[in-house]
Design an enzyme around this catalytic site. Structure first.
Site, PDB file in Angstrom:
ATOM      1  N   ARG A  67      45.172  42.828  34.666  1.00 14.03           N
ATOM      2  CA  ARG A  67      43.989  41.995  34.939  1.00 14.03           C
ATOM      3  C   ARG A  67      43.784  41.781  36.442  1.00 14.03           C
ATOM      4  O   ARG A  67      42.653  41.639  36.907  1.00 14.03           O
ATOM      5  CB  ARG A  67      44.161  40.652  34.196  1.00 14.03           C
ATOM      6  CG  ARG A  67      42.940  39.716  34.272  1.00 14.03           C
ATOM      7  CD  ARG A  67      43.121  38.544  33.320  1.00 14.03           C
ATOM      8  NE  ARG A  67      42.256  37.425  33.638  1.00 14.03           N
ATOM      9  CZ  ARG A  67      41.061  37.202  33.099  1.00 14.03           C
ATOM     10  NH1 ARG A  67      40.574  38.037  32.215  1.00 14.03           N
ATOM     11  NH2 ARG A  67      40.356  36.150  33.438  1.00 14.03           N
ATOM     12  N   ILE A  99      34.506  36.972  35.536  1.00 12.10           N
ATOM     13  CA  ILE A  99      35.365  37.656  34.562  1.00 12.10           C
ATOM     14  C   ILE A  99      35.745  36.559  33.570  1.00 12.10           C
ATOM     15  O   ILE A  99      36.148  35.456  33.970  1.00 12.10           O
ATOM     16  CB  ILE A  99      36.606  38.304  35.231  1.00 12.10           C
ATOM     17  CG1 ILE A  99      37.555  38.918  34.199  1.00 12.10           C
ATOM     18  CG2 ILE A  99      37.356  37.354  36.136  1.00 12.10           C
ATOM     19  CD1 ILE A  99      38.723  39.718  34.823  1.00 12.10           C
ATOM     20  N   SER A 100      35.593  36.832  32.273  1.00  5.56           N
ATOM     21  CA  SER A 100      35.793  35.779  31.272  1.00  5.56           C
ATOM     22  C   SER A 100      37.259  35.351  31.193  1.00  5.56           C
ATOM     23  O   SER A 100      38.167  36.109  31.559  1.00  5.56           O
ATOM     24  CB  SER A 100      35.331  36.277  29.900  1.00  5.56           C
ATOM     25  OG  SER A 100      33.996  36.705  29.965  1.00  5.56           O
ATOM     26  N   GLN A 101      37.457  34.135  30.667  1.00  2.41           N
ATOM     27  CA  GLN A 101      38.807  33.603  30.407  1.00  2.41           C
ATOM     28  C   GLN A 101      39.560  34.591  29.484  1.00  2.41           C
ATOM     29  O   GLN A 101      38.955  35.111  28.530  1.00  2.41           O
ATOM     30  CB  GLN A 101      38.620  32.258  29.705  1.00  2.41           C
ATOM     31  CG  GLN A 101      39.875  31.568  29.269  1.00  2.41           C
ATOM     32  CD  GLN A 101      39.568  30.481  28.224  1.00  2.41           C
ATOM     33  OE1 GLN A 101      38.570  30.541  27.524  1.00  2.41           O
ATOM     34  NE2 GLN A 101      40.437  29.508  28.137  1.00  2.41           N
ATOM     35  N   PRO A 102      40.844  34.833  29.728  1.00  2.00           N
ATOM     36  CA  PRO A 102      41.576  35.799  28.892  1.00  2.00           C
ATOM     37  C   PRO A 102      41.441  35.521  27.390  1.00  2.00           C
ATOM     38  O   PRO A 102      41.179  36.437  26.603  1.00  2.00           O
ATOM     39  CB  PRO A 102      43.030  35.646  29.354  1.00  2.00           C
ATOM     40  CG  PRO A 102      42.940  35.131  30.756  1.00  2.00           C
ATOM     41  CD  PRO A 102      41.696  34.291  30.815  1.00  2.00           C
TER      42      PRO A 102
END
Ligand code: SAM
Length: 215
Positions: free
Chosen positions: A38, A64-67
């Site tokens: 990531r 970038i979205s939350q994992p």
């Protein structure tokens, strides 16, 4: 001297605590998260925070979205090797990489050319080979339809009709639907040409801009 960050350890911890710890069990999804670095998908000044439990800015007002959000959307999509997937909102390319790592054939559309170009370079460098398209993803990508899976990573006012049309029978569309600031995560499954909807909780995404999105 600058301290070296152990990204592999952070990645394992992220998977254990943020993803498995919140109930994600799909083995394809978990092993993809363990393999995709990531830290390669965030801007240089954000690398220290790459595995934090939150979205991060990637420039141009996007994130970038939350994992965990990437994980739940991927699990709901039930991806298998060779599935044809359309992603709307390439952003950093992280979600794209997760799908490629699972072995899907991925088409990903991004409306901001600079982000599309950067994601393409990152993905190439890591050995992934999706097709990245610059354009309005609310209209889908007719050329290669129908798709087994459509994942929309931006918040829509409603499910774009073009995307439902381009979804295969028994295909799944995963999409946040709501207003500009908060949405409900929806999984739609196409059965006999009709979309059956399930609701999977609240979420917050940047808006899906476009002809069949926000104007
Ligand atoms: N999946 C991404 C990742 O892993 O980094 C997160 C994407 S970010 C939350 C949403 C992205 O959707 C932004 O990059 C934004 O420019 C893009 N977007 C918004 N409307 C779009 C549209 N109509 N077509 C394509 N991309 C769009």
């Amino acid at each position: 001297m600058e301290e070296k960050i152990d990204f592999e350890r952070l990645r394992k911890e992220m998977v254990r605590h943020q993803i498995q710890g919140r109930g994600i069990t799909n083995e394809n999804v978990l092993s993809a998260f363990l393999r995709v670095p990531r830290e390669e998908f965030v801007p240089l000044e954000m690398k220290n925070f790459a595995y934090d439990d939150c979205p991060l800015p990637i420039g141009f007002g996007q994130t970038i979205s939350q994992p965990y959000m990437v994980a739940i959307m991927t699990e709901l999509a039930e991806p298998e090797k060779k599935d044809k997937v359309l992603e709307i909102g390439t952003g950093s390319g992280y979600q794209t990489a997760i799908l490629c790592e699972i072995g899907c054939v991925v088409y990903s559309i991004e409306r901001i050319p600079e982000l599309a170009e950067r994601a393409k370079q990152t993905l190439e460098k890591l050995g992934y080979d999706p097709e990245i398209i610059i354009g309005d993803g609310t209209l889908g990508y007719q050329e290669n339809s129908p798709y087994k899976i459509i994942i929309v990573t931006a918040g829509a006012p409603e499910i774009p009709k073009s995307l439902v049309e381009q979804l295969d029978e028994n295909g799944r569309i995963i999409i946040p639907v709501g207003d500009m600031f908060s949405q409900e995560l929806i999984r739609g499954i196409k059965r006999k040409g009709k979309l059956i909807r399930e609701f999977h909780g609240g979420c917050q995404f940047v808006p899906l801009m476009g002809k069949e999105g926000w104007k």
